[in-house]
Design an enzyme around this catalytic site. Structure first.
Site, mmCIF file in Angstrom:
data_model
loop_
_atom_site.group_PDB
_atom_site.id
_atom_site.type_symbol
_atom_site.label_atom_id
_atom_site.label_comp_id
_atom_site.label_asym_id
_atom_site.label_seq_id
_atom_site.Cartn_x
_atom_site.Cartn_y
_atom_site.Cartn_z
ATOM 1 N N VAL A 117 29.111 58.943 33.313
ATOM 2 C CA VAL A 117 30.489 59.266 33.289
ATOM 3 C C VAL A 117 31.027 57.892 34.110
ATOM 4 O O VAL A 117 32.022 57.158 33.777
ATOM 5 C CB VAL A 117 30.894 60.608 33.314
ATOM 6 C CG1 VAL A 117 32.746 60.399 33.633
ATOM 7 C CG2 VAL A 117 30.684 61.466 32.541
ATOM 8 N N GLU A 128 36.808 64.195 31.470
ATOM 9 C CA GLU A 128 36.379 63.071 30.341
ATOM 10 C C GLU A 128 35.970 63.707 29.132
ATOM 11 O O GLU A 128 35.547 64.820 29.156
ATOM 12 C CB GLU A 128 35.325 62.368 30.800
ATOM 13 C CG GLU A 128 33.890 63.026 31.463
ATOM 14 C CD GLU A 128 33.120 63.235 30.315
ATOM 15 O OE1 GLU A 128 33.047 62.783 29.126
ATOM 16 O OE2 GLU A 128 32.206 64.263 30.464
ATOM 17 N N GLN A 163 27.840 68.727 10.687
ATOM 18 C CA GLN A 163 26.569 68.448 10.272
ATOM 19 C C GLN A 163 25.618 69.240 10.734
ATOM 20 O O GLN A 163 25.041 69.234 11.820
ATOM 21 C CB GLN A 163 26.209 66.870 10.504
ATOM 22 C CG GLN A 163 27.262 65.769 10.123
ATOM 23 C CD GLN A 163 28.643 65.806 10.614
ATOM 24 O OE1 GLN A 163 28.962 66.284 11.741
ATOM 25 N NE2 GLN A 163 29.639 66.021 9.554
ATOM 26 N N CYS A 205 25.953 67.253 28.070
ATOM 27 C CA CYS A 205 27.163 68.435 28.124
ATOM 28 C C CYS A 205 27.160 69.663 27.436
ATOM 29 O O CYS A 205 27.410 70.612 28.257
ATOM 30 C CB CYS A 205 28.286 67.454 27.552
ATOM 31 S SG CYS A 205 28.720 65.891 28.394
#
Length: 461
Positions: free
Chosen positions: A11, A156, A268, A277
């Site tokens: 990040v 973010e 998917q 994350c």
């Protein structure tokens, strides 16, 4: 504006490089000397499409520099980003030691001039006020008067493998603070992105800015990732039902994704979610809820479904090959997703452990990963296929779609393909000589129309 980014992990580095690219004067700080020297030599320490090119461009323009001197960085920046890691502890709680150390260090080096301190790291809910206190503790140690500062939460929403694109084409920018002055500074910082000056499609309307309190901004980050992880677990559970009733999850996902209330992203089916994350953020949200006496039944189920899904390929291998002891299994791809070198919580790692425990020999090929303990890494897909009893497609790298699967099948002991991402064309694989097994997809040959030969009726004279 003068910006300091503390922490050059995924990040931090992407944030610093992209801010320099849009015109700001950025100094990136890290305590890893070898890493700083590598970046000073214009070499990115992570693989991310487009990152190294714009990093070099910004450095040549004099807008980007790297240092290990935190004091220099704090003095340099009007806006100070805290972007260090917050890895998960065994109990699911976030490890905030690095954030604490940086916040204290900022306080120890603050001097004249108003500063905006930005939590870019994914931190536990309530960390904004905690960081403020830690900074003040650092200031108090010096017994020196400072002009002032405010803390902003600016989570973010970057996707590994497309982080540079996401930075220049954000869906929204979230700013959490009670200070109008700090919010105004952050909006000025991001103005080129808000105006879509660097966007791929500049005809889109300005980027929405969500201004909230600190706690709500922190919750937005956790809630977004937890929802996406749950959505993946949901479609994987649907895929497992499809396997049993004979439906095709790719067609089901397409059908439900056309509903605007649902959408087609993150539908998917495959081998589950991993990376840096989703596992960490879902666990942290569950842990926070537990701290406040609330049991997260839905999130717990999403995590449980995901753990099961990671090992589904083993079950499918056993269904075809039966005993895996003594068999050679090749893994096509290792990273948790394509266009990254990130192996954190990658399903491949648990798959390797399970196959090894069952007595199988594991080989692997990945376009980026060149070293991995306890696994024989092939240099090419052809080398991987040599002598294998099955191949499991683990990562849907684009280049895997165009391999010569006929050549691969000829090199194998038994041409079995477990398509762990439903990425390949079943007809193409079958024509190449493979037995194809997908996730939540029936044997595609059953879906082809049967040719019925009319019987001639003989009538007695």
């Amino acid at each position: 504006m003068k910006v300091c980014v503390i922490g050059t992990g995924y990040v931090g580095l992407v944030t610093g490089v992209c801010l320099a690219h849009i015109g700001h004067d950025v100094m990136c700080i890290d305590n890893n000397t070898a890493k700083i020297e590598q970046m000073q030599a214009e070499i990115a320490p992570i693989f991310e499409p487009g990152l190294e090119e714009i990093m070099r461009s910004a450095m040549k323009a004099g807008r980007l520099q790297f240092s290990t001197d935190l004091g220099q960085g704090v003095t340099h920046g009007e806006i100070l980003f805290i972007a260090v890691g917050t890895p998960a502890l065994p109990n699911g709680e976030s490890d905030t030691r690095f954030v604490e150390a940086v916040a204290r260090g900022i306080g120890q080096h603050l001097n004249g001039g108003y500063k905006v301190i930005v939590n870019k790291s994914t931190v536990p809910i309530g960390s904004g006020d905690w960081v403020r206190r830690i900074v003040l503790d650092g200031v108090a140690e010096r017994q020196q008067q400072i002009t002032g500062f405010d803390v902003v939460s600016n989570p973010e929403f970057l996707r590994e493998g497309s982080a540079v694109y996401d930075t220049f084409n954000p869906d929204r920018i979230v700013l959490g603070s009670d200070s109008k002055r700090a919010i105004a500074r952050m909006q000025s910082l991001y103005q080129p992105l808000l105006d879509r000056t660097f966007a791929q499609d500049q005809t889109l309307p300005p980027v929405p800015v969500v201004v909230t309190d600190l706690t709500s901004a922190e919750m937005i980050k956790y809630a977004a990732n937890a929802f996406l992880a749950t959505k993946i677990s949901f479609i994987n559970e649907v895929a497992n039902i499809c396997d049993r009733v004979g439906a095709d999850v790719t067609q089901v996902a397409h059908g439900i994704g056309l509903d605007s209330r649902i959408g087609n992203k993150f539908l998917q089916a495959g081998m589950g979610w991993g990376g840096s994350c989703f596992p960490k953020d879902v666990s942290a949200l569950i842990h926070t809820a537990n701290d406040y006496g609330y049991k997260t039944e839905l999130l717990n189920a999403a995590v449980k479904t995901n753990q099961t899904q990671k090992l589904l390929a083993v079950e499918k291998l056993q269904q075809v090959l039966k005993i895996l002891k003594g068999k050679t299994i090749g893994l096509l791809g290792l990273t948790f997703k394509p266009n990254t070198d990130d192996l954190r919580d990658a399903p491949a790692l648990e798959l390797i452990e399970a196959l090894t425990r069952l007595g199988a020999k594991v080989k692997a090929y990945d376009p980026i990963v060149t070293e991995l303990d306890h696994v024989q890494l092939a240099e090419t897909p052809e080398q991987l296929a040599e002598g294998c009893d099955a191949i499991v497609l683990v990562t849907d790298w684009k280049e895997f779609r165009d391999l010569d699967y006929t050549a691969l099948a000829h090199r194998m002991e038994f041409a079995l393909m477990i398509d762990g991402r439903n990425f390949l064309d079943p007809d193409q694989l079958t024509e190449a000589g493979f037995t194809y097994v997908g996730i939540g997809r029936p044997n595609h040959s059953f879906l082809k129309p049967k040719v019925v030969t009319p019987q001639v009726q003989i009538t007695a004279a």
